[in-house]
Design an enzyme around this catalytic site. Structure first.
Site, PDB file in Angstrom:
ATOM      1  N   LYS A  78       0.850  -1.200   0.000  1.00  0.00           N
ATOM      2  CA  LYS A  78       0.000   0.000   0.000  1.00  0.00           C
ATOM      3  C   LYS A  78       0.881   1.243   0.000  1.00  0.00           C
ATOM      4  O   LYS A  78       1.870   1.313   0.757  1.00  0.00           O
ATOM      5  CB  LYS A  78      -0.878  -0.028   1.261  1.00  0.00           C
ATOM      6  CG  LYS A  78      -1.884   1.113   1.362  1.00  0.00           C
ATOM      7  CD  LYS A  78      -2.739   0.940   2.615  1.00  0.00           C
ATOM      8  CE  LYS A  78      -3.864   1.962   2.685  1.00  0.00           C
ATOM      9  NZ  LYS A  78      -4.749   1.729   3.846  1.00  0.00           N
ATOM     10  N   SER A 153      -9.674   1.900   2.804  1.00  0.00           N
ATOM     11  CA  SER A 153      -8.792   2.674   1.956  1.00  0.00           C
ATOM     12  C   SER A 153      -7.764   1.829   1.198  1.00  0.00           C
ATOM     13  O   SER A 153      -7.163   2.323   0.243  1.00  0.00           O
ATOM     14  CB  SER A 153      -8.053   3.710   2.798  1.00  0.00           C
ATOM     15  OG  SER A 153      -7.188   3.078   3.725  1.00  0.00           O
ATOM     16  N   SER A 177      -9.930  -0.396   6.934  1.00  0.00           N
ATOM     17  CA  SER A 177      -9.295  -0.292   5.612  1.00  0.00           C
ATOM     18  C   SER A 177      -8.638  -1.544   5.054  1.00  0.00           C
ATOM     19  O   SER A 177      -8.301  -1.576   3.873  1.00  0.00           O
ATOM     20  CB  SER A 177      -8.255   0.818   5.633  1.00  0.00           C
ATOM     21  OG  SER A 177      -8.895   2.033   5.436  1.00  0.00           O
TER      22      SER A 177
END
Ligand code: GLN
Length: 469
Positions: A78, A153, A177
């Site tokens: 990420k 997210s 997330s």
């Protein structure tokens, strides 16, 4: 054989037997990324040369027979987690050209294992969001239905695994997330206990909540990654000395709590049915299902959306146009601040900075921030009481499957409400896993398995047994 379909364990077995090399594996993934990423937008950066160099190194280790299970296996990270000398944008214009000066602790650990890092994945700006649409670089599309969001997210991390553009990825979870995008994309997402994995090198959202975890194709893979990245780190004072050890937990007689508040009005009936069917499966395997109550649930969102933004307003003060990233010229210092932040941050980030600044300001601190912390205590106590009676808690991950791109983008409250099942346990610092258990049409649905602190073993073992049925 399509190498991109393999799990970590299968990659390892193949590498060990010499069926293929890490370079073969890496090339297969790079190929797939070339084919699919334009449309899906899961990767923000693909480091082809770096990944191939790491794969060559891994192949040498494999040849020498001295290698661990993650050696030579391609993954993605990420883009809020720093990988040295690579851009780390946090999905924001303000960090568009920021290059990470060091490795996050989790990356250091993966590199030591000989991991191959394919690139950095898309996300909601500064990890704020639940759909991926807050990324300054465009939304990630859901591989199961490209008109829909992949969740957030950790949008790119979830889509990359689901579309076989990485064997596994790392995500981060502040209020859902990892688990929610995992649920939307039909993969396994593990958000471990707060403190079990170092946050050093993760760009901060809410420091009392942020946690790095894995996104994988199988529960076994989740175990493997968790084992590799967990442990005490002197560079993160909130990390604890806890090393995950695997052992099988007997489902016979295991007490599973199902909170009645999580099946109230608002959940889509088809989602409820899939989750209840999964609970029945556990019952068939011998577990005892017990209805429990977590009475403070209704206040969790309000508490989170005060505590989170308060921490955000402090954490994001450093992005001022001077220390990091985007710097716009201005007539004086204040003008530089205003222009850099004004143009650098997106609407959701600005909204949270303003809410947080307000909640922490003198005169409002007691009414908002302090109250929210008190509510957080009540929520913690709810879970403490529940875990006196049960071993694990089963809930849905989200009230609905992946929604349409644009459906909630202009309505922050609707977006926040979608976090209703993932936030409460996070306020208590508990671990949780999203396990794919069914589909509404072609859209995956996840079951959330919540454990007491440091009970990852129980969660993973039970998840694996349900996964196999
Ligand atoms: N959707 C939640 C939020 O926007 C959770 C985000 C996260 O876990 N990083 O705050």
């Amino acid at each position: 054989m399509d190498l991109t379909k393999l799990t970590i364990r299968q990659c390892h077995e193949g590498l060990k037997k010499g069926d293929f090399t890490s370079v073969d594996l890496t090339k297969a993934f790079l190929e797939k990324i070339k084919k699919n990423n334009k449309e899906l937008n899961a990767y923000l950066l693909v480091d082809e040369a770096g990944a191939l160099a790491q794969a060559e190194e891994a192949d040498k280790k494999i040849e020498s027979k001295d290698f661990g299970i993650l050696c030579g296996v391609p993954c993605a990270i990420k883009d809020a987690i720093m990988v040295k000398d690579q851009k780390c944008t946090a999905g924001s214009k303000i960090l568009e050209n920021y290059v990470a000066p060091y490795d996050a602790t989790v990356i250091e650990k993966l590199k030591k294992e000989g991991a191959v890092i394919l690139g950095k994945t898309n996300l909601d700006e500064f990890t704020m969001g639940g759909s991926g649409e807050n990324s300054a670089f465009g939304p990630t599309k859901n591989p199961h239905d490209k008109t829909r969001v992949s969740g957030g997210s950790s949008s790119g991390s979830a889509a990359a695994v689901a579309s076989e553009m990485a064997v596994y990825t790392l995500g981060s979870d502040t209020g859902g997330s990892i688990r929610q995008p995992a649920s939307f994309c039909g993969i396994v997402g593990l958000c471990p206990t707060y403190g079990s994995v170092s946050r050093y090198g993760l760009i901060a959202h809410g420091s009392s909540l942020d946690q790095i975890g894995s996104m994988t194709k199988s529960v076994e893979d989740a175990k493997i990654v968790f084992e590799a990245i967990s442990g005490k780190d002197l560079k993160d004072a909130t990390s604890v000395d806890y090393k995950f050890k695997e052992s099988e937990v007997d489902l016979k007689g295991l007490k599973i709590g199902v909170p009645k508040e999580y099946f109230a009005k608002g959940i889509e009936p088809e989602v409820e049915k899939i989750v209840r069917d999964a609970i029945k499966k556990a019952e068939k395997l011998g577990a005892k299902i017990i209805e429990i109550s977590l009475p403070s649930t209704e206040y969790a969102l309000a508490s989170y959306y005060i505590i989170g933004p308060s921490e955000i307003s402090a954490n994001l003060a450093r992005f001022d146009g001077i220390k990091y990233g985007l710097s716009e010229p201005g007539k004086d210092l204040l003008d530089v601040y205003l222009k850099s932040k004004g143009h650098g941050f997106g609407a959701e980030v600005k909204r949270r900075i303003m809410i947080g600044t307000y909640c922490l300001s003198s005169g409002y601190y007691d009414a908002y921030y302090k109250k929210a912390q008190e509510v957080r205590q009540l929520i913690k106590q709810d879970f403490e009481k529940a875990f006196e009676k049960v071993d694990l808690i089963f809930t849905p991950v989200s009230p609905f499957p992946a929604f349409k791109i644009g459906e909630k983008a202009d309505d922050p409250i609707a977006m926040y409400l979608a976090d209703i099942y993932t936030i409460p346990m996070k306020l208590a610092g508990l671990p949780g896993l999203s396990l794919p258990v069914g589909k509404v049409g072609k859209l995956p649905v996840g079951l959330q398995i919540i454990g007491n602190h440091f009970q990852e073993n129980k969660i993973l073992s039970v998840a694996e047994q349900i996964e196999k049925t």
